[in-house]
Each structure stands twice: as C-alpha cells, then as structure tokens.
Scaffold this motif. Structure first.
Motif, PDB file in Angstrom:
ATOM      1  N   LEU A 121      49.884  28.527  44.952  1.00 23.27           N
ATOM      2  CA  LEU A 121      48.987  28.015  45.986  1.00 23.27           C
ATOM      3  C   LEU A 121      48.370  29.176  46.750  1.00 23.27           C
ATOM      4  O   LEU A 121      49.041  30.183  47.004  1.00 23.27           O
ATOM      5  N   PHE A 122      47.116  29.002  47.138  1.00 23.96           N
ATOM      6  CA  PHE A 122      46.419  30.057  47.887  1.00 23.96           C
ATOM      7  C   PHE A 122      45.525  29.431  48.934  1.00 23.96           C
ATOM      8  O   PHE A 122      44.696  28.567  48.641  1.00 23.96           O
ATOM      9  N   HIS A 123      45.737  29.852  50.190  1.00 23.83           N
ATOM     10  CA  HIS A 123      44.905  29.408  51.313  1.00 23.83           C
ATOM     11  C   HIS A 123      44.029  30.590  51.714  1.00 23.83           C
ATOM     12  O   HIS A 123      44.504  31.541  52.335  1.00 23.83           O
ATOM     13  N   PRO A 124      42.741  30.594  51.339  1.00 25.88           N
ATOM     14  CA  PRO A 124      41.882  31.757  51.572  1.00 25.88           C
ATOM     15  C   PRO A 124      41.503  31.916  53.030  1.00 25.88           C
ATOM     16  O   PRO A 124      41.412  30.937  53.783  1.00 25.88           O
ATOM     17  N   ARG A 125      41.279  33.176  53.414  1.00 25.40           N
ATOM     18  CA  ARG A 125      40.745  33.486  54.740  1.00 25.40           C
ATOM     19  C   ARG A 125      39.333  34.038  54.548  1.00 25.40           C
ATOM     20  O   ARG A 125      39.157  35.136  54.025  1.00 25.40           O
ATOM     21  N   GLY A 126      38.365  33.260  54.963  1.00 27.18           N
ATOM     22  CA  GLY A 126      36.986  33.728  54.894  1.00 27.18           C
ATOM     23  C   GLY A 126      36.448  33.805  53.480  1.00 27.18           C
ATOM     24  O   GLY A 126      37.098  33.441  52.493  1.00 27.18           O
ATOM     25  N   LEU A 127      35.218  34.304  53.387  1.00 30.95           N
ATOM     26  CA  LEU A 127      34.537  34.407  52.097  1.00 30.95           C
ATOM     27  C   LEU A 127      35.301  35.311  51.135  1.00 30.95           C
ATOM     28  O   LEU A 127      35.402  35.027  49.939  1.00 30.95           O
ATOM     29  N   LEU A 128      35.883  36.398  51.670  1.00 34.81           N
ATOM     30  CA  LEU A 128      36.618  37.324  50.814  1.00 34.81           C
ATOM     31  C   LEU A 128      37.787  36.618  50.131  1.00 34.81           C
ATOM     32  O   LEU A 128      38.094  36.890  48.963  1.00 34.81           O
ATOM     33  N   GLY A 129      38.431  35.713  50.843  1.00 42.44           N
ATOM     34  CA  GLY A 129      39.539  34.978  50.243  1.00 42.44           C
ATOM     35  C   GLY A 129      39.090  34.109  49.089  1.00 42.44           C
ATOM     36  O   GLY A 129      39.756  34.056  48.045  1.00 42.44           O
ATOM     37  N   HIS A 130      37.961  33.420  49.251  1.00 46.36           N
ATOM     38  CA  HIS A 130      37.430  32.589  48.159  1.00 46.36           C
ATOM     39  C   HIS A 130      37.052  33.464  46.963  1.00 46.36           C
ATOM     40  O   HIS A 130      37.328  33.105  45.811  1.00 46.36           O
ATOM     41  N   LEU A 131      36.404  34.584  47.235  1.00 46.27           N
ATOM     42  CA  LEU A 131      36.010  35.479  46.147  1.00 46.27           C
ATOM     43  C   LEU A 131      37.238  36.023  45.412  1.00 46.27           C
ATOM     44  O   LEU A 131      37.229  36.160  44.186  1.00 46.27           O
ATOM     45  N   TYR A 132      38.283  36.312  46.177  1.00 42.20           N
ATOM     46  CA  TYR A 132      39.517  36.814  45.554  1.00 42.20           C
ATOM     47  C   TYR A 132      40.081  35.781  44.580  1.00 42.20           C
ATOM     48  O   TYR A 132      40.421  36.109  43.436  1.00 42.20           O
ATOM     49  N   TRP A 133      40.185  34.524  45.017  1.00 42.65           N
ATOM     50  CA  TRP A 133      40.770  33.507  44.143  1.00 42.65           C
ATOM     51  C   TRP A 133      39.979  33.362  42.849  1.00 42.65           C
ATOM     52  O   TRP A 133      40.547  33.338  41.750  1.00 42.65           O
ATOM     53  N   TRP A 134      38.654  33.281  42.970  1.00 38.89           N
ATOM     54  CA  TRP A 134      37.864  33.065  41.762  1.00 38.89           C
ATOM     55  C   TRP A 134      37.793  34.305  40.882  1.00 38.89           C
ATOM     56  O   TRP A 134      37.590  34.201  39.669  1.00 38.89           O
ATOM     57  N   SER A 135      38.028  35.484  41.450  1.00 39.93           N
ATOM     58  CA  SER A 135      38.039  36.696  40.620  1.00 39.93           C
ATOM     59  C   SER A 135      39.299  36.801  39.774  1.00 39.93           C
ATOM     60  O   SER A 135      39.273  37.377  38.692  1.00 39.93           O
ATOM     61  N   VAL A 136      40.414  36.236  40.270  1.00 35.33           N
ATOM     62  CA  VAL A 136      41.664  36.320  39.513  1.00 35.33           C
ATOM     63  C   VAL A 136      41.937  35.051  38.712  1.00 35.33           C
ATOM     64  O   VAL A 136      42.822  35.034  37.844  1.00 35.33           O
ATOM     65  N   ALA A 137      41.184  33.973  38.980  1.00 34.87           N
ATOM     66  CA  ALA A 137      41.423  32.702  38.293  1.00 34.87           C
ATOM     67  C   ALA A 137      41.387  32.824  36.771  1.00 34.87           C
ATOM     68  O   ALA A 137      42.194  32.174  36.086  1.00 34.87           O
ATOM     69  N   PRO A 138      40.488  33.630  36.175  1.00 38.92           N
ATOM     70  CA  PRO A 138      40.480  33.732  34.708  1.00 38.92           C
ATOM     71  C   PRO A 138      41.791  34.252  34.112  1.00 38.92           C
ATOM     72  O   PRO A 138      42.054  34.030  32.922  1.00 38.92           O
ATOM     73  N   PHE A 139      42.614  34.946  34.909  1.00 34.67           N
ATOM     74  CA  PHE A 139      43.863  35.499  34.390  1.00 34.67           C
ATOM     75  C   PHE A 139      45.049  34.547  34.546  1.00 34.67           C
ATOM     76  O   PHE A 139      46.140  34.836  34.076  1.00 34.67           O
ATOM     77  N   HIS A 140      44.822  33.415  35.204  1.00 36.25           N
ATOM     78  CA  HIS A 140      45.941  32.530  35.502  1.00 36.25           C
ATOM     79  C   HIS A 140      46.568  31.932  34.256  1.00 36.25           C
ATOM     80  O   HIS A 140      47.784  31.715  34.201  1.00 36.25           O
TER      81      HIS A 140
END
Length: 509
Positions: A460-479
């Motif tokens: 689970l990931f609760h993003p903080r700000g735009l950077l948090g959203h970008l972080y999740w989608w940048s690592v999602a392909p490796f999940h």
C-alpha cells in the motif's frame, strides 16, 4: 552495600522503554523488586516484550506536560532515557523542552529521585565547543539537576553491548573493511563501558540517599583509542589483523557518510556519534562505586564486553537494538486499516496464492522474512533500493533483524518497521525508507474456499503531493517482478519447508 538492596518496592517511571537502554532497564528494575510504569508514545510497541504483562504502560509524550504529569503520579524514581538524536536540526530545542517539562512535573508530583543517562563530556572543553550531541546531553543533565528534585546524572562514553549503535558501528566497520583509511578520531582516547554495567548503575541509583544530587562518570576499566577497539574486536571475532591508516582530512560530516554506507547506522545517527568521537572522553572519577559498589571483576573490561555481545548475537538473544527507538511515523499518520481513507489516494498491489501446506509452515516463512533470509524476489532490486535509500540519508537494508526467527511490534526489519503482528495470521510492515508518501507491506495467512492455506499480500502507498503519485507510477512496472515474485517464492519456500524447521531462503527469480 548497594542501596538497591535496602529498599525494594519503589515505584519507578521509565521513559524511553521502547529504546535500547530503557527496554533493558525495565526487566532489571522488576528483578530488583520495583514496580514499573512506562511512558510511551506508542504503547503497543511494548506489547510483545517478555515483561509487558508485569508493567503499567501509559500513552504520552515527554514534550506534553499533561502527559508527563499523569505519568508521574505516585512515582518514587523517574528515569529520563529519551533524547532527540537523529530527529532533525532542532533536536537541541526538543531535548531542552522535554527536560524542563520532565523536571517541573517531577517536582510537582513529589518524585523523590530523577535518574538520567547522559554522555561523558571531555574535561576542560567549553560547552560551546562540544559537538551538538554532547552539548545537548550536557544541557539536559544541567536542567534536570536544576529541577529541585534530587537527581543523579550518569555520564557514559561508548556503550558496548549487543545491538547498541556504538557497538554496531564498531562491529561493521571492523568486519567489512579489512583495510581502511580512517579519520583522525580513531586515535582519540575513550573509556567504553559494558551495557550490563550501565544497567547495574541505573538500577542502583533508584533509591540513592536524598542528599546525593550530582553527576557521576561511569566507565569500564580500559581507556582505549577507537583504533585499539577495532583491533581488539578483530582479534576477539577471529578476523585477520586490520590495516588501518588514519588521515586528517575526513570531517565528521564526511565520516558520517562513510559510516552510513558501511554500517547499518544511518547518517542521521552516525553523524552525532562521530562528532562526539573527536573529543577525548575519559572518566574523571569513579564515585558511583561509593553508592553502587562494584562486585569482583566489574566493571567489565572491554574485551569481555565484546565477547559477551558477540555471544548474544550468535545465540539470537539480543533483547533490544539501537533501532528500537526509531518512530515509524507520527501518531497522527493514517493506517492502512482506516475504513475511510482521509487524505486522498491509496494505491495498492494485491497478490494471492494457495499452497498445500499447513498455516504454521507458511507463517514461519513470513515471520522469518528479511535479514539474512532476504525478501524472496529479485534481490538485486531490493539491494539497489537499499543503496539508493542510504545515499539520500535513509536507513537502507542493513539494519537486518533483532532476532533471526521471531518478530515483535516495534522491531526494525531492514528498511521496514513491524507495525502489527498477529501470530499465525498477519504481519504488517511500515516503510522507513525515504519516500514521498507512506508505505506498508502486509502478509496474511488465510484459508481459501477449499480448505487450503492461502497467502495474501498487499503493498500500500499513500502519496504525498504530485511527487508521490509520480513515484508510484514510475515503480509500478516493476511490481509484477518484485511483488509477484515475492508471493510466488514465499509460498514455494513454505511448501519446501520440512515440518518443524525454520524457513530457508527460496530460490530467487
């Protein structure tokens, strides 16, 4: 004779019970016949300690006067074992505020004795020239002595014991670097002390005579340089002699980066430790023995303290670690179990697999995760994430585990923290790596509709700000590789585990 033997049954308040010293002091006080109350910001972190059912635990923060006042009610002796080391640039102000509140509330409650464990300051060095860490420890001691309550301030240098930050730093530097270029502080003279002697003095101070109101220097019988300590450690651990070349160019800041990369101790804690090592810290007196006499063979020599610490590590009997004191998040931070997610998005990655083994076999693999067993998928990716975290000042993967087989709430686990554990059913970990948001990893043991054991995993990931959203989608392909492989390999390891044995590392792919 020791005063601890003359008036058992005191009511003692211990702050910092979730930390390294506090977590070890509590059972010693209980063994001495005292009643113990613990003040903790997160009481459930004490839930799984062996002594948890024998103490009173109250929720509170030492910077909140009302919390401290409530905790002080009916207390005879109050132990101040907290400090803001590694919490940010304002830690001195935090320490100052907390000490004032503690002293004021102790006096208002009629507490008979305050006991504080601080740092040994070098003789003849003006306070303004001390490292911020030592300066703050010295100031806290002075504030408590000025509180109007009889106070004993114990001042120690390097504490040697399994799991202590100082010992872990010494251990990993020596074991991982057969040859090293070191800063000049390795030639500074230090008087280390075994953790069991620190605890003996702390317990002995519980009921000192009211007229005793002063500082005490506490140390072992040896005065050594850090260079001496590394060489003795290598000999005791059976390592080849280390090639150590001191140079004058490594500043405390550079040293902390170096220590942070080589040892499990993060830069935020390594820096104040290395800054303090530039000062010679040798005891100026041993007056504590007048009130807490040393039995034969004590205090322990450095070599004996190292041997005991290493034996504890080999026997998996490390009661507390330096990382025990870290706080996984602010008390106001949300939990992944919150029914309504207040705060926006909650990204999840869910995996499930059934396996033809009993629930206990699967649980043993889950509880044994991390440390030497690794994370059951793509070890290079986990290692790279750990190194990246270290480079930006995080804890990285090197913290490992307190115990090879068992976990309890509050344990550090590589760059995670055990936030919840329900034996045989749930392990929830909260991320302590540097992230633009909050992250958790949950592992469940359940049964599917056919009566088979089912493994369920949620990231689970609760993003903080735009950077948090970008972080999740940048690592999602490796999940799929990381989390999918993790679920697959954990169930595979459970299926291959012989009954009654500990988990083995699954083959990674």
């Amino acid at each position: 004779m020791s005063t601890a033997d003359t008036a058992p049954g005191l009511h003692c308040l211990v702050t910092g019970a979730t930390g390294y010293i506090g977590g070890r002091l509590v059972p010693e006080l209980l063994d001495a016949g005292h009643r113990v109350r613990c003040l903790a910001r997160t009481p459930r972190k004490l839930r799984d300690h062996p002594w948890a059912g024998q103490v009173e635990v109250v929720r509170g923060d030492v910077t909140d006067a009302s919390d401290v006042a409530e905790a002080m009610r009916g207390v005879d002796t109050a132990y101040y074992l907290v400090h803001a080391l590694g919490t940010g640039t304002d830690f001195e102000e935090t320490d100052r505020t907390a000490a004032r509140i503690f002293g004021e509330q102790a006096r208002a409650a009629g507490v008979r004795r305050i006991v504080y464990l601080g740092g040994l300051a070098p003789a003849g060095v003006p306070e303004a020239e001390l490292s911020p860490h030592l300066r703050s420890r010295t100031e806290v001691g002075r504030i408590l002595l000025d509180s109007g309550v009889p106070t004993a301030v114990l001042r120690a240098a390097v504490i040697v014991g399994s799991g202590s930050a100082s010992f872990e730093m010494l251990r990993y530097l020596t074991e991982r670097l057969p040859a090293m270029i070191t800063p000049r502080w390795v030639r500074t003279r230090i008087q280390p002390i075994a953790v069991r002697d620190v605890l003996r003095y702390l317990v002995g101070c519980a009921d000192l005579p009211a007229e005793v109101h002063r500082t005490f220097d506490i140390g072992g019988p040896d005065v050594l340089t850090y260079l001496d300590m590394m060489r003795q450690y290598a000999r005791i651990a059976g390592l080849p002699p280390r090639l150590i070349v001191p140079v004058p160019v490594l500043t405390p800041r550079l040293s902390s980066h170096w220590v942070g990369l080589v040892t499990p101790v993060p830069r935020s804690i390594a820096r104040p430790l290395t800054e303090s090592l530039r000062h010679e810290v040798v005891c100026g007196e041993h007056d504590i023995a007048t009130y807490v006499p040393d039995p034969p063979g004590r205090p322990l020599p450095f070599a004996a303290a190292v041997e005991l610490a290493l034996q504890k590590i080999r026997d998996a009997q490390v009661a507390t670690r330096w990382s025990s004191a870290s706080v996984p998040g602010a008390p106001s931070d949300p939990l992944p179990t919150d029914p309504d997610w207040a705060g926006g998005s909650l990204y999840t990655d869910c995996r499930e697999r059934s396996v033809d083994v009993g629930p206990q076999a699967l649980w043993r693999v889950i509880e044994g995760i991390g440390g030497d067993n690794g994370w059951y998928s793509f070890p290079l990716a986990w290692a790279a994430r750990g190194w990246l975290d270290r480079l930006v000042g995080g804890v990285g993967l090197r913290r490992g585990r307190r115990d090879a087989h068992h976990l309890r709430v509050g344990d550090s686990l590589d760059f995670w923290r055990v936030e919840e554990i329900e034996a045989g059913r749930l392990l929830r970990l909260r991320a302590e790596m540097r992230l633009p948001g909050l992250a958790w990893l949950e592992m469940y043991v359940e049964q599917d509709g056919h009566g088979r054991t089912r493994y369920r995993q949620r990231a689970l990931f609760h993003p903080r700000g735009l950077l948090g959203h970008l972080y999740w989608w940048s690592v999602a392909p490796f999940h799929t590789v990381v989390f999918g492989g993790m679920a697959r390999n954990i169930t595979r390891a459970a299926a291959q585990e012989p009954s009654g044995t500990r988990p083995r590392q699954a083959k990674r792919r």
